[in-house]
Design a protein around this motif. Structure first.
Motif, PDB file in Angstrom:
ATOM      1  N   ILE A 106       9.889   5.006  -3.907  1.00  0.00           N
ATOM      2  CA  ILE A 106       9.055   3.845  -3.599  1.00  0.00           C
ATOM      3  C   ILE A 106       8.597   3.271  -4.927  1.00  0.00           C
ATOM      4  CG2 ILE A 106       6.917   3.071  -2.521  1.00  0.00           C
ATOM      5  CD1 ILE A 106       7.202   5.404  -0.575  1.00  0.00           C
ATOM      6  N   GLU A 107       8.787   2.010  -5.109  1.00  0.00           N
ATOM      7  CA  GLU A 107       8.475   1.373  -6.389  1.00  0.00           C
ATOM      8  C   GLU A 107       6.958   1.314  -6.586  1.00  0.00           C
ATOM      9  OE1 GLU A 107       8.132  -0.010  -9.754  1.00  0.00           O
ATOM     10  OE2 GLU A 107      10.213   0.271  -9.086  1.00  0.00           O
ATOM     11  N   PRO A 108       6.403   2.047  -7.560  1.00  0.00           N
ATOM     12  CA  PRO A 108       4.942   2.046  -7.739  1.00  0.00           C
ATOM     13  C   PRO A 108       4.392   0.691  -8.167  1.00  0.00           C
ATOM     14  CG  PRO A 108       6.032   3.262  -9.509  1.00  0.00           C
ATOM     15  CD  PRO A 108       7.074   2.971  -8.489  1.00  0.00           C
ATOM     16  N   ASN A 109       5.170  -0.076  -8.930  1.00  0.00           N
ATOM     17  CA  ASN A 109       4.712  -1.410  -9.321  1.00  0.00           C
ATOM     18  C   ASN A 109       4.486  -2.296  -8.089  1.00  0.00           C
ATOM     19  OD1 ASN A 109       4.902  -1.638 -12.440  1.00  0.00           O
ATOM     20  ND2 ASN A 109       6.809  -0.623 -11.864  1.00  0.00           N
ATOM     21  N   TYR A 110       5.352  -2.140  -7.101  1.00  0.00           N
ATOM     22  CA  TYR A 110       5.200  -2.893  -5.851  1.00  0.00           C
ATOM     23  C   TYR A 110       3.878  -2.548  -5.178  1.00  0.00           C
ATOM     24  CZ  TYR A 110       5.660  -3.535  -0.790  1.00  0.00           C
ATOM     25  OH  TYR A 110       5.424  -3.836   0.521  1.00  0.00           O
ATOM     26  N   LEU A 111       3.564  -1.255  -5.093  1.00  0.00           N
ATOM     27  CA  LEU A 111       2.324  -0.832  -4.447  1.00  0.00           C
ATOM     28  C   LEU A 111       1.101  -1.370  -5.172  1.00  0.00           C
ATOM     29  CD1 LEU A 111       2.911   2.900  -3.416  1.00  0.00           C
ATOM     30  CD2 LEU A 111       2.988   0.860  -1.982  1.00  0.00           C
ATOM     31  N   VAL A 112       1.111  -1.275  -6.508  1.00  0.00           N
ATOM     32  CA  VAL A 112      -0.047  -1.732  -7.279  1.00  0.00           C
ATOM     33  C   VAL A 112      -0.223  -3.239  -7.143  1.00  0.00           C
ATOM     34  CG1 VAL A 112      -1.114  -1.839  -9.558  1.00  0.00           C
ATOM     35  CG2 VAL A 112       0.196   0.174  -8.907  1.00  0.00           C
ATOM     36  N   GLN A 113       0.862  -3.973  -7.243  1.00  0.00           N
ATOM     37  CA  GLN A 113       0.770  -5.427  -7.166  1.00  0.00           C
ATOM     38  C   GLN A 113       0.362  -5.896  -5.769  1.00  0.00           C
ATOM     39  OE1 GLN A 113       4.599  -6.732  -8.592  1.00  0.00           O
ATOM     40  NE2 GLN A 113       4.288  -5.807 -10.613  1.00  0.00           N
ATOM     41  N   LYS A 114       0.777  -5.174  -4.741  1.00  0.00           N
ATOM     42  CA  LYS A 114       0.468  -5.581  -3.372  1.00  0.00           C
ATOM     43  C   LYS A 114      -0.927  -5.140  -2.936  1.00  0.00           C
ATOM     44  CE  LYS A 114       2.319  -5.543   1.350  1.00  0.00           C
ATOM     45  NZ  LYS A 114       3.447  -5.139   2.218  1.00  0.00           N
ATOM     46  N   PHE A 115      -1.336  -3.921  -3.349  1.00  0.00           N
ATOM     47  CA  PHE A 115      -2.572  -3.356  -2.823  1.00  0.00           C
ATOM     48  C   PHE A 115      -3.659  -3.123  -3.877  1.00  0.00           C
ATOM     49  CE2 PHE A 115       0.822  -1.530  -0.013  1.00  0.00           C
ATOM     50  CZ  PHE A 115       0.553  -2.333   1.083  1.00  0.00           C
ATOM     51  N   GLY A 116      -3.300  -3.135  -5.168  1.00  0.00           N
ATOM     52  CA  GLY A 116      -4.279  -2.886  -6.216  1.00  0.00           C
ATOM     53  C   GLY A 116      -4.354  -1.421  -6.606  1.00  0.00           C
TER      54      GLY A 116
END
Length: 601
Positions: free
Chosen positions: A366-376
């Motif tokens: 799971i792409e961690p950058n995606y999670l951070v950008q989407k959810f903070g």
């Protein structure tokens, strides 16, 4: 099942071969002598990581490390999880007043790196620069407060590795031999056939191992069998959780075999001293990063100087898949060099997706950058530390992620602060009418909060990060229940003594929010700052806060609060049903024993 064969070179053309011959004559039965150092074992102690006796003022630093992440591909969620957990531990230790040296970095040598670079039509050095920057960028997005970032391609690291290698060689623990066996390119390790799956597949990477025969240098690991057994027996805190200690003791009990510490077929690596045709094995190289990171960039690299800057480490935090390297190979290497052992090696579990371990090699990350950008960053940090009991496996679900962070951060904590500040603005011009120590008189609220704060402190120190989050969250639950029972909005309407009592109620809740901000800051530093800022404090005051500031009585009469605004925006969940309560806990893959995990910090 044929074991891998070791055939020794008997020629004396190489200056190391006199040592190799000596090892040959004993047929791998090395003399069981203690290496030249006073003691290898760390003293077993009941003093946990939350012990404040070693607070600032001349004490040894708290040195905490993540693995040095392999740069064959960009960071994945498993790497992020380890680093988030390490950051929470480091931030808690700083709150206790300790000098913390938080080490992370990248492992940049080896066959896989060269192959990945060739695939992308770049040089290994260019590839390493690119991927290393991606780790630094992600750590910034995740609010990772590391103190040292070491790259194994740094010149100071190479100098330390060569000095360490030479010290182990001088102790008689390196010899030359021919090795033949099944090699996993992804693990960069020779495997026993009994470890492998059908068709000689690596159980970790699910890819076939390849037959290889190499002329290598070996480390005499078998020589340290008894020393490792004694270390594990006399210091049960050395490997944690306890069921990981059992694994390691099993490996050692089954007998230790010498392992190859060089590669003749890999150019991208640190050359072996006195033999430029071979490079140092990637693990023997990378493990030294924990020490080379302690060297200052402004000084000449020197092993003893690096050691004096903070070694031994207080805690190595790793994934369970690299436990053998850290709990067997690494301590034996340190013993050989006459250096102290880390105080604890903690092997945490895996994050899974669809029941499988996530990994670059498996292609299911799971792409961690995606999670951070989407959810903070706060949501990502909180979910994984709160919902995965530290040491166990845990499974990721986006729906569960949204439900949990909404229920805990937006509803319980965020809404409590927002509605309290709103009432204070409407009825008290956003100014506290009384000290929090006076406001709480005659109630049991303070006692409840103090007990929960102490629970959180103990859990943080025991590395029970999920339980620490639960204790802090319980403060907000207590606050919400108090608000509902007291109904200060109704009391204000009555005026007089009732209005004064309502104003005190608001001060009590805001003091609880102040304490939550500090107590949860190791997990959600950005969210905690937003809470602290709305209570009228400056960024410098937040940065200077310590765990002692969780003591009741911080808010004073006359302090002006900021205008209320949401500190955490609720995440929209299209599948969420009205009134549906988020599940309480993630299903665990392994049961973590209840015994307290503690060592001397």
């Amino acid at each position: 099942m044929a074991a891998a064969r070791i055939n020794f070179f008997l020629n004396h053309t190489n200056p190391l071969n006199s040592k190799a011959t000596a090892h040959l004559r004993t047929d791998l039965r090395f003399q069981r002598r203690r290496p030249k150092t006073t003691s290898f074992c760390t003293r077993a102690s009941a003093a946990p990581f939350h012990d404040e006796s070693s607070a600032a003022g001349g004490s040894d630093p708290f040195v905490l490390t993540t693995p040095l992440y392999y740069v064959n591909a960009p960071p994945h969620l498993g790497s992020a999880y380890t680093t988030i957990a390490a950051d929470a531990i480091a931030r808690f230790q700083r709150l206790l007043g300790k000098k913390v040296i938080f080490v992370t970095g990248t492992d940049e040598h080896g066959e896989k790196i060269a192959a990945a670079a060739a695939t992308n039509a770049s040089t290994p050095a260019q590839h390493c620069d690119l991927i290393s920057r991606s780790y630094i960028s992600l750590w910034k997005q995740l609010d990772i407060s590391y103190d040292k970032f070491i790259r194994t391609t740094d010149p100071k690291h190479e100098a330390i590795v060569k000095e360490f290698y030479s010290r182990v060689l001088a102790n008689g623990d390196i010899y030359r031999a021919d090795y033949e066996g099944l090699y996993c390119v992804n693990c960069e390790e020779y495997k026993d056939e009994k470890e492998l799956l059908e068709n000689n597949c690596c159980p970790t990477h699910l890819k076939p191992c390849v037959a290889r025969k190499e002329d290598n240098y070996f480390f005499a690991l078998s020589k340290y069998q008894k020393s490792l057994e004694e270390t594990l027996a006399t210091n049960p805190n050395f490997v944690q959780p306890s069921f990981r200690l059992n694994e390691v003791q099993g490996w050692v009990k089954n007998g230790l075999r010498d392992f190859s510490i060089s590669r003749a077929l890999v150019d991208w690596g640190i050359p072996v001293p006195n033999d430029s045709k071979q490079t140092i094995y990637v693990w023997f190289d990378a493990l030294l990063g924990y020490i080379s990171a302690l060297s200052e960039d402004t000084e000449q690299p020197d092993l003893e100087r690096a050691i004096s800057s903070g070694w031994p480490a207080s805690l190595h935090l790793i994934g369970k898949d690299i436990l053998r390297f850290h709990a067997v190979y690494w301590p034996a290497m340190l013993m050989s060099a006459g250096l102290g052992l880390p105080k604890m090696v903690f092997g945490h579990g895996f994050l899974t997706k669809d029941g499988m371990k996530m990994g670059k090699s498996l292609g299911n990350t799971i792409e961690p950058n995606y999670l951070v950008q989407k959810f903070g960053s706060d949501a990502v940090r909180y979910f994984f530390l709160r919902e995965v009991e530290f040491g166990n496996d845990g499974d990721y679900s986006e729906e569960r992620f949204i439900n949990i962070v909404n229920a805990h951060l937006a509803n319980s904590i965020g809404n409590l602060l927002n509605r309290t500040l709103g009432l204070l603005k409407k009825n008290c011009q956003s100014t506290l009418p009384v000290d929090s120590s006076i406001a709480v008189e005659g109630t049991t609220f303070k006692d409840t909060v103090e007990k929960l704060v102490e629970k959180a402190r103990v859990h943080y120190g025991d590395l029970s990060l999920s339980s620490a989050c639960e204790a802090v969250l319980e403060i907000s639950h207590t606050g919400n229940l108090y608000m509902d029972e007291r109904a200060p909005w109704s009391l204000f309407k009555q005026g007089g003594a009732a209005s004064e009592a309502a104003a005190k109620d608001l001060v009590i809740i805001l003091e609880a929010m102040r304490i939550i901000a500090i107590a949860l800051s190791p997990v959600t530093p950005s969210l905690s700052w937003r809470i602290y800022g709305q209570l009228g404090y400056s960024k410098n005051q937040f940065a200077a806060a310590t765990w002692s500031d969780t003591k009741w009585g911080g808010l004073k009469s006359g302090q002006v609060m900021e205008q209320p605004k949401p500190i955490f925006t609720r995440i929209e969940n299209p599948t969420e049903e009205n009134g549906k309560e988020a599940p309480k806990k993630v299903v665990k893959k392994e049961k973590l024993p209840q015994a307290k995990r503690a060592v001397e910090a």
